[in-house]
Design a protein around this motif. Structure first.
Motif, PDB file in Angstrom:
ATOM      1  N   MET B   1      -0.114   7.524   3.420  1.00  0.00           N
ATOM      2  CA  MET B   1      -0.046   6.653   2.222  1.00  0.00           C
ATOM      3  C   MET B   1       0.495   7.486   1.056  1.00  0.00           C
ATOM      4  N   GLU B   6      -0.843   4.619  -3.610  1.00  0.00           N
ATOM      5  CA  GLU B   6      -2.158   4.844  -4.232  1.00  0.00           C
ATOM      6  C   GLU B   6      -2.161   4.254  -5.644  1.00  0.00           C
ATOM      7  N   ALA B   9      -2.290   0.473  -5.501  1.00  0.00           N
ATOM      8  CA  ALA B   9      -3.636  -0.023  -5.192  1.00  0.00           C
ATOM      9  C   ALA B   9      -4.532   0.095  -6.418  1.00  0.00           C
ATOM     10  N   ALA B  97      -9.426  -0.649   3.291  1.00  0.00           N
ATOM     11  CA  ALA B  97      -7.989  -0.514   3.013  1.00  0.00           C
ATOM     12  C   ALA B  97      -7.589   0.954   3.124  1.00  0.00           C
ATOM     13  N   PRO B  98      -6.320   1.203   3.491  1.00  0.00           N
ATOM     14  CA  PRO B  98      -5.876   2.592   3.654  1.00  0.00           C
ATOM     15  C   PRO B  98      -5.573   3.250   2.306  1.00  0.00           C
ATOM     16  N   VAL B  99      -6.594   3.358   1.493  1.00  0.00           N
ATOM     17  CA  VAL B  99      -6.440   3.889   0.141  1.00  0.00           C
ATOM     18  C   VAL B  99      -7.542   4.931  -0.067  1.00  0.00           C
ATOM     19  N   SER B 100      -7.229   5.966  -0.835  1.00  0.00           N
ATOM     20  CA  SER B 100      -8.239   6.982  -1.124  1.00  0.00           C
ATOM     21  C   SER B 100      -9.422   6.358  -1.859  1.00  0.00           C
ATOM     22  N   ARG B 101     -10.621   6.814  -1.497  1.00  0.00           N
ATOM     23  CA  ARG B 101     -11.840   6.313  -2.159  1.00  0.00           C
ATOM     24  C   ARG B 101     -11.793   6.616  -3.649  1.00  0.00           C
TER      25      ARG B 101
END
Lengths: 322, 263
Positions: B1, B6, B9, B97-101
């Motif tokens: 990603m 990022e 999002a 979702a493929p997003v950093s926490r």
């Protein structure tokens, strides 16, 4: 049905999940292999560990032990890559009721990096607008696209979640009790759509369900209980493997009938008929041995439900005995 | 990603919060009522009865402190809405979702920050209407330090969400319990420069003390009272705010994610 040589898209080995407050593991050494394009069902009673397994496979829950690979990625080191390649329909609704249907979809599309976020539908790229309209129309919520989700019925919300879970064209779609609370018509249209997605896009589908008739439609069924895999196979093979297949027979000349059946497992029933178990897919071989005219001939082919109840019942009895 | 995804999002998460805020009439009404009640109260009671001999304008003094604290509080409240969203199941959608926490939490802070800046505008209108001298220097000074207020409030909200992830009621109470002493012990509305003993220790323990101090330092620069209201050097204030915010942000995010992964 996918090709048997298709590559595995879900590989689970020795999966264990132990919750802190529980004295027995929710998942206890589970092994699963699902091939690309397959539609598999995880079937089991309440508390069997279905949802826990699905939550781990979707990187939403930590595991205690074992190895998991989904869509070619390792759960321990590539959780984000797994998330990018899967779609999920949760058991509990996960929509924002304060947003419109379209706003929920736009939010999802932006989270998954499919389209850049814009503050209004009309400002989103044409491809997005077309995709959203087409998916919504397909599932019959096209007219409600710009209405707030709080006004939607349970069935419409579920459909919207399905549209959302498919927006990023996932390789694997996880469905946790997807038709819970849906009326029969909605359930049918949902399955028609999912089947078509599986066919046209080659999406692998892993389903957990309480509805055995839904599992009947799967390519393969995994029956789990107490966090362990009891058995697996196609619905047909499970029926043969687990439940008895038998004929119910009677004849005016009962003595000749019994002589014809010599060597076969015959059980007299309370209703006076003779129950004769048979091997193989059909009772043809058994019937060919009969010389006496029959007055009753009934073929009992078990349903998946019977096979499932038989297996889970056996497990429960085994558990009580031990 | 990629970093672009990022950022996308993060923007979507912030924009969603703003969208919900725009539809919430209750918050909008509250945002008008609160400054009238608060500034009216302080101007009427303290300003008229206790602040007569002060070498500075009390309403202006209280405005700077209140704006700092309220920016932090509004952002904190928006971030702690994560706990309500966890209860309704919506965080499931975000956290798979493929997003950093960290991007997810930063998105909540960004959304809360935008809301806080909108909600704070009536304070200036009300303060002006009550006769507080509002110079360009004062307002721009407040705005220069505002990002630190938003960051601190957001980070505190993340930490509270991480600690009380399973109880929306508990986190609501925690916001009040955390902000109430900050408001009074940070010197936002009552000067604390002469606090000693236990109160002196508590004043120094409040992260908002350093925020309000820095905000006053910057807002009052070039005025006659500059320096007389200052507790610490700006570098000290800035250092404490950045370290505390970073620590709260990281610890809170990790705690919340841990809860989320062990539902």
């Amino acid at each position: 049905m996918p090709r048997p040589e298709a590559e595995p898209v879900i590989e689970v080995r020795g999966l264990v999940k132990r919750y802190r407050e529980s004295d027995r593991p929710a998942v206890d050494g589970l092994d699963l292999t699902v091939r690309a394009g397959e539609f598999v069902a995880l079937l089991g009673p309440n508390g069997a560990g279905k949802t826990t397994t699905l939550s781990i496979l979707t990187a939403a829950l930590t595991k205690t032990g074992g190895t998991v690979r989904v869509a070619g990625f390792d759960l321990d080191t590539q959780a984000r890559e797994i998330r990018a390649n899967i779609g999920i329909l949760f058991q509990n609704p996960s929509l924002d009721l304060r947003l419109t249907a379209e706003e929920n979809l736009r939010f999802h599309a932006s989270l998954y990096g499919i389209y850049g976020y814009r503050p209004a539908f009309r400002l989103m790229p044409r491809a997005y607008r077309e995709q959203v309209r087409a998916l919504a129309r397909l599932l019959g919520i096209g007219d409600q696209l710009f209405e707030r989700v709080e006004k939607f019925s349970g069935g419409m919300r579920r459909k919207l979640e399905i549209v959302r879970s498919l927006m990023h064209h996932p390789r694997v779609l996880f469905l946790d009790e997807p038709t819970q609370g849906l009326d029969p018509v909605s359930r049918q249209s949902l399955w028609d759509h999912l089947r078509s997605v599986q066919r046209t896009e080659g999406t692998t589908i892993l389903l957990t369900t309480h509805y055995i008739e839904e599992a009947e439609g799967a390519d393969r069924v995994f029956i789990v209980d107490h966090g362990r895999l009891l058995t697996q196979g196609t619905p047909e093979s499970l029926k043969v493997q687990i439940a008895d297949r038998y004929l119910l027979l009677d004849a005016a000349d009962r003595g000749q009938l019994l002589r014809d059946l010599a060597g076969s497992p015959v059980t007299p029933r309370e209703d006076g008929l003779l129950q004769v178990a048979f091997d193989g897919a059909t009772p043809q071989a058994l019937l060919a041995r009969l010389t006496v005219p029959l007055t009753v001939l009934r073929i009992h082919v078990p349903s998946l439900e019977e096979a499932y109840l038989e297996l889970v019942g056996r497990e429960a009895a085994g558990g009580e005995a031990s | 990603m990629s970093a672009r995804n990022e950022a996308n999002a993060l923007l979507a998460i912030a924009a969603r919060d703003l969208l919900i805020f725009r539809r919430d009439w209750g918050i909008l009404v509250f945002s008008l009522f609160f400054p009238i009640a608060f500034l009216g109260l302080f101007d009427g009671l303290i300003g008229q009865n206790l602040a007569a001999g002060l070498p500075f304008n009390f309403l202006q003094f209280a405005l700077v402190g209140l704006v700092g604290c309220m920016l932090a509080q509004y952002t904190m409240m928006n971030v702690t809405s994560l706990v309500q969203e966890r209860e309704t199941g919506f965080t499931q959608e975000i956290f798979v979702a493929p997003v950093s926490r960290f991007s997810i939490v930063a998105g909540k802070i960004l959304g809360g920050s935008a809301m806080a800046l909108l909600l704070i505008a009536p304070f200036f209108v009300v303060a002006g209407a009550f006769g507080a001298p509002l110079s360009v220097g004062l307002v721009s000074g407040i705005l220069w330090v505002a990002p630190l207020a938003l960051l601190l409030g957001g980070a505190m909200g993340v930490l509270l969400s991480g600690i009380f992830a399973t109880s929306p009621k508990a986190v609501d109470q925690a916001v009040i319990l955390v902000m109430f002493p900050q408001m009074f012990l940070s010197g936002a509305v009552i000067p604390v420069s002469h606090s000693t003993g236990l109160l002196g220790v508590l004043v120094r323990l409040m992260p908002a003390t350093y925020l309000v101090d820095l905000m006053r330092t910057v807002a009052y620069r070039g005025t006659a009272v500059y320096g007389s209201l200052q507790l610490y050097a700006p570098g000290v204030d800035l250092g404490v705010l950045l370290v505390v915010s970073a620590a709260f942000f990281v610890a809170g995010t990790l705690l919340f994610v841990q809860w989320e992964k062990n539902r």
